[in-house]
Design an enzyme around this catalytic site. Structure first.
Site, PDB file in Angstrom:
ATOM      1  N   GLU A  33       0.820  -1.210   0.000  1.00  0.00           N
ATOM      2  CA  GLU A  33       0.000   0.000   0.000  1.00  0.00           C
ATOM      3  C   GLU A  33       0.858   1.266   0.000  1.00  0.00           C
ATOM      4  O   GLU A  33       0.561   2.228  -0.689  1.00  0.00           O
ATOM      5  CB  GLU A  33      -0.953   0.010   1.203  1.00  0.00           C
ATOM      6  N   TYR A  78       9.802   9.501  -3.959  1.00  0.00           N
ATOM      7  CA  TYR A  78       9.092   9.916  -2.741  1.00  0.00           C
ATOM      8  C   TYR A  78       9.667   9.162  -1.540  1.00  0.00           C
ATOM      9  O   TYR A  78       8.984   8.389  -0.858  1.00  0.00           O
ATOM     10  CB  TYR A  78       7.590   9.654  -2.868  1.00  0.00           C
ATOM     11  N   CYS A 185     -13.692   1.342 -16.152  1.00  0.00           N
ATOM     12  CA  CYS A 185     -14.246   2.617 -15.692  1.00  0.00           C
ATOM     13  C   CYS A 185     -13.106   3.628 -15.552  1.00  0.00           C
ATOM     14  O   CYS A 185     -12.834   4.159 -14.484  1.00  0.00           O
ATOM     15  CB  CYS A 185     -14.997   2.445 -14.373  1.00  0.00           C
TER      16      CYS A 185
HETATM   17  S1  SF4 Z   1     -21.236   1.671 -16.435  1.00  0.00           S
HETATM   18 FE1  SF4 Z   1     -20.782   3.095 -14.772  1.00  0.00          FE
HETATM   19  S2  SF4 Z   1     -19.319   1.998 -13.500  1.00  0.00           S
HETATM   20 FE2  SF4 Z   1     -19.375   0.984 -15.486  1.00  0.00          FE
HETATM   21  S3  SF4 Z   1     -17.771   1.911 -16.736  1.00  0.00           S
HETATM   22 FE3  SF4 Z   1     -19.642   3.043 -17.156  1.00  0.00          FE
HETATM   23  S4  SF4 Z   1     -19.597   4.735 -15.700  1.00  0.00           S
HETATM   24 FE4  SF4 Z   1     -18.132   3.229 -14.952  1.00  0.00          FE
END
Ligand code: SF4
Length: 294
Positions: A33, A78, A185
């Site tokens: 992390e 960093y 996304c």
């Molecule tokens: S459907 Fe919603 S969660 Fe899926 S890629 Fe598109 S914006 Fe992102």
């Protein structure tokens, strides 16, 4: 099927195999992390393996000197992260391994995101470490906001309870969201391929093609730069550390020329001195007259 179940089904097929996902050891997860803050996954993979070879446990790391950890961290950037990690190890050795999110957060150097990540990934607690990826996916999914920001974290956190399954692999959900945010996304999402598209509030906006994708969705960090230098000071401070690692007797004037081919003794001397002062203040290097050392 509930959204998290669809997401986990997608993750089982498309999820990335990463070394820190093969362990529940809080020490190893903390190392990953801290390394992943501001460094890309592919680079971290190499450093993570090498670090664990050298410092395989809280105890080993707690006993390391500043110089030991700065040398082992070399190349990741960093560098203060290396000292912070070692200082956390010292607290854990003294106080024991925390078992709750609150106790993790009580350690100096651990913020809310890291505490939640340790609880979820090492201790399998039902919690969501909200980072830029989770913010983007859930901010879009629940609220239809095309580019969610920090201000959305409170309402995203309120949705945690309903999004995370009560049983099963709920602790894999954050990792699945990380991968969805990296592969689908993204800033310009590919909603047609997304397992959440049937009920995502932002999907129709993106699928309409009318969303303007900004060049940067998050503001660039305000990094200090000296006059017309090519890079921010952070890069030159890293170079100073690199020089000091191999040469313990360095004059700060010579150092300027070593870290920057365009070093100008008149215009840049003070700048180099200030960077050295800052490294000394941060505990990265020691200075005695004209000698610098780790
Ligand atoms: S459907 Fe919603 S969660 Fe899926 S890629 Fe598109 S914006 Fe992102």
């Amino acid at each position: 099927m509930k959204p998290a179940a669809r997401l986990l089904r997608w993750y089982r097929v498309h999820g990335r195999i990463l070394p820190w996902r093969q362990t529940r050891d809080p020490y190893k997860i903390l190392v990953s992390e801290i390394m992943l803050q501001q460094t890309q996954v592919e680079r971290v993979k190499v450093f993570y393996r090498n670090w664990l070879k050298e410092f395989g446990s809280w105890k080993k790391l707690a006993a390391a000197s500043n110089a030991d950890v700065i040398i082992a961290w070399a190349g990741l950037g960093y560098n203060r992260r290396a000292l912070a990690l070692r200082d956390i190890a010292r607290q854990v050795v003294e106080q024991g391994v925390p078992t709750t999110e609150e106790d993790w957060q009580s350690l100096k150097g651990i913020g809310p995101y890291t505490a939640a990540a340790l609880s979820a990934f090492a201790q399998q607690k039902r919690t969501l470490p909200i980072d830029t990826n989770i913010r983007r996916v859930l901010g879009r999914y629940y609220f239809g906001k095309t580019f969610p920001d920090l201000k959305d974290d409170i309402r995203i956190r309120r949705k945690t309870e309903s999004f995370l399954p009560k049983r099963g692999h709920y602790y894999d959900v954050p990792q699945a969201i990380f991968d969805l945010a990296t592969m689908i996304c993204t800033k310009a999402p590919d909603c047609a391929r997304c397992p959440l598209k049937s009920d995502c509030k932002a999907a129709s906006k993106f699928l309409s093609g009318n969303v303007k994708i900004p060049k940067r969705s998050t503001p660039k960090p305000n990094e200090r730069k000296h006059r017309d230098k090519r890079y921010p000071d952070r890069i030159y401070r890293g170079r100073i550390l690199k020089v000091v690692r191999v040469s313990v007797r360095v004059d700060s004037k010579k150092l300027g020329a070593l870290i920057d081919p365009h070093f100008d003794a008149m215009l840049d001397y003070k700048w180099v001195e200030n960077m050295i002062d800052r490294l000394v203040k941060d505990g990265m290097i020691k200075r005695t007259k004209n000698t610098l050392s780790l």
